[in-house]
Design a protein around this motif. Structure first.
Motif, mmCIF file in Angstrom:
data_model
loop_
_atom_site.group_PDB
_atom_site.id
_atom_site.type_symbol
_atom_site.label_atom_id
_atom_site.label_comp_id
_atom_site.label_asym_id
_atom_site.label_seq_id
_atom_site.Cartn_x
_atom_site.Cartn_y
_atom_site.Cartn_z
ATOM 1 N N GLN A 152 23.385 45.123 -5.820
ATOM 2 C CA GLN A 152 23.273 43.714 -6.165
ATOM 3 C C GLN A 152 24.631 43.068 -5.942
ATOM 4 O O GLN A 152 25.651 43.624 -6.359
ATOM 5 N N ARG B 39 22.003 38.661 -5.349
ATOM 6 C CA ARG B 39 21.040 39.092 -4.333
ATOM 7 C C ARG B 39 21.047 40.611 -4.292
ATOM 8 O O ARG B 39 22.048 41.243 -4.594
ATOM 9 N N SER B 40 19.908 41.174 -3.915
ATOM 10 C CA SER B 40 19.869 42.634 -3.910
ATOM 11 C C SER B 40 19.548 43.160 -2.517
ATOM 12 O O SER B 40 19.072 42.427 -1.654
ATOM 13 N N THR C 115 22.621 49.394 -8.605
ATOM 14 C CA THR C 115 21.749 49.208 -9.773
ATOM 15 C C THR C 115 20.844 50.407 -10.022
ATOM 16 O O THR C 115 20.475 50.683 -11.145
#
Ligand code: FAD
Length: 413
Positions: free
Chosen positions: A158, A162-163, A143
């Motif tokens: 990501q 969830r990152s 990202t």
């Protein structure tokens, strides 16, 4: 780190790697394969869960066949279902002209191979996975870049909502022309602009009645590329930039009639275009980055230079960038001594081929394609086309430019 910030897919061994490549297209997967083969720890992130996207380039050029041959993979690659093209033939204002003859290119095979891009990418991924240093994370999106003290030190990723973070000695932006990482790193592009867009669609091919050639048809006001895929035609209809809405307003039946009028041999199959969902717009961009790198980051392929579709050379250039980058970066990465100068060298090696190719594409777009699309009377055959019709040996030049490109790369041992 809170649980939501932990990256589930990247285990501890991968949470820091030597090279993180964003984008599992031709550039990213080829570079990932080559670096892993050279003993570099590499993680490729691909935001999609599979490679199954229709209407991407399916051309594997002689230069890429040479790269596969350098790697000892060519014979196995050619086991995949494919078509081989030795000549590109155009019907230009009613006259059949061979535009390019690949039979003399200095490559491992003197053909242009057509293979679904997802088969090619799956093949590369399968081969790369054989190396213990290689990891491919499907469904994982980079990202933004992580920056510390002015240096890129990794990416934020990501996956499944969830990152997390993945740290790397080098981040490679091979994320295509929408280039998330280039933008998040604040690297600029210069847009050359393009007067055309391209509509991609498939039509069934009747082997008994349709011609066997791959090439296209140019008529006053229309240009259609037709790639022979045995059971179907992969078609690219060139339109003036931004004119899709007008076409859509006229309805799909009018578009079918235009296609049939341009290429009469398709008139019995155009009805298979049921609606605009069957037609995919490629909004043509031509741009390049004046600087492909920052400390800790390098961009390659379409991310560094979106190519015009003229000549169909985007994959070729993406692969060549990957080979050049691997040749120049594998040892410094493996030995932990990567310097800015190494990244600069990659750009120096690839800038000239890219810019010269783009200049030729822009020349053809502006001088020939734009004129054809705006003409209503049958113009005289362009001088270049008359030369190609008259002197067959000249057909080797376009074949060389399309098939090999400028300054073709070899894989270093
Ligand atoms: C409709 C169409 C037809 C084409 N026809 C031809 C042709 O006939 N011949 C030819 O040579 N070229 C053709 N091209 C151009 C060619 O496909 C590209 O030049 C080539 O694929 C560039 O390769 P790349 O690896 O640099 O980028 P891409 O192929 O664009 O690959 C980028 C990859 O990165 C992934 N990605 C993007 N953002 C992220 C992110 N943030 N995180 C993780 N992954 C990400 C994407 O899903 C994609 O898989 C065509 C292009 C299109 C759109």
């Amino acid at each position: 780190m809170p649980e939501s910030d932990r990256l589930l897919v990247v285990d501890d061994a991968d949470a820091a790697t030597q090279c993180c490549i964003a984008g599992g297209g031709p550039a990213g997967l080829m570079l990932g394969y080559l670096l892993a083969r050279a003993g570099v720890r590499v993680v490729v992130l691909e935001k999609h869960h599979d490679f199954l996207r229709d209407f991407r380039g399916d051309t594997i050029h002689p230069s890429t066949l040479t790269v596969l041959d350098d790697l000892g993979l060519l014979d196995e690659f050619l086991q995949l279902p494919h078509q081989e093209v030795t000549e590109l033939t155009g019907e230009v204002f009613g006259q059949l002209v061979t535009i390019a003859d690949f039979r003399h290119v200095p490559a491992a095979r003197q053909v242009l191979v057509l293979v679904p891009q997802w088969d090619f990418l799956a093949f590369l991924a399968r081969k790369a996975r054989a190396y213990p240093h290689f990891a491919l994370r499907m469904g994982t999106k980079a990202t933004e870049v992580l920056e510390e003290g002015g240096r890129i030190v990794g990416v934020r990723v990501q996956e499944q909502g969830r990152s997390g973070e993945l740290r790397a000695d080098l981040v490679v932006g091979a994320d295509g022309r929408h280039a998330t990482l280039r933008e998040s790193a604040g690297l600029a592009t210069v847009d050359t602009g393009a007067p055309i867009d391209v509509l991609w669609f498939r039509l069934p091919r009747d082997a008994a009645r349709h011609p066997a050639r791959t090439g296209g048809v140019i008529q006053p006001g229309a240009m259609l590329v037709t790639l022979n895929r045995d059971s179907y035609w992969q078609c690219a209809f060139v339109i003036p930039k931004g004119s899709l809405e007008d076409l859509q307003a006229q309805g799909i039946a009018a578009f079918r009639a235009r296609v049939a009028h341009t290429a009469a041999f398709l008139s019995d199959v155009v009805d298979s275009l049921q609606g605009w969902d069957d037609v995919k717009l490629l909004s043509v961009q031509v741009n390049h980055m004046p600087q492909w790198w920052r400390e800790g980051l390098l961009c390659i392929g379409d991310a560094a230079h979106a190519m015009s579709p003229v000549g169909g050379v985007g994959i070729n250039l993406a692969i060549q960038d990957a080979v050049a980058a691997a040749n120049l970066l594998a040892a410094p990465l493996r030995e932990g001594r990567l310097a800015i100068e190494d990244l600069r060298r990659v750009q120096q090696r690839r800038m000239l081929p890219t810019r010269l190719t783009q200049r030729m594409q822009v020349f053809l777009q502006d001088r020939i394609i734009r004129r054809v699309l705006s003409s209503t009377d049958t113009p005289v055959l362009p001088f270049v086309v008359r030369l190609l019709a008259r002197f067959p040996f000249l057909r080797r030049i376009p074949a060389r430019l399309i098939g090999m490109g400028i300054r073709p790369e070899h894989v270093r041992a």
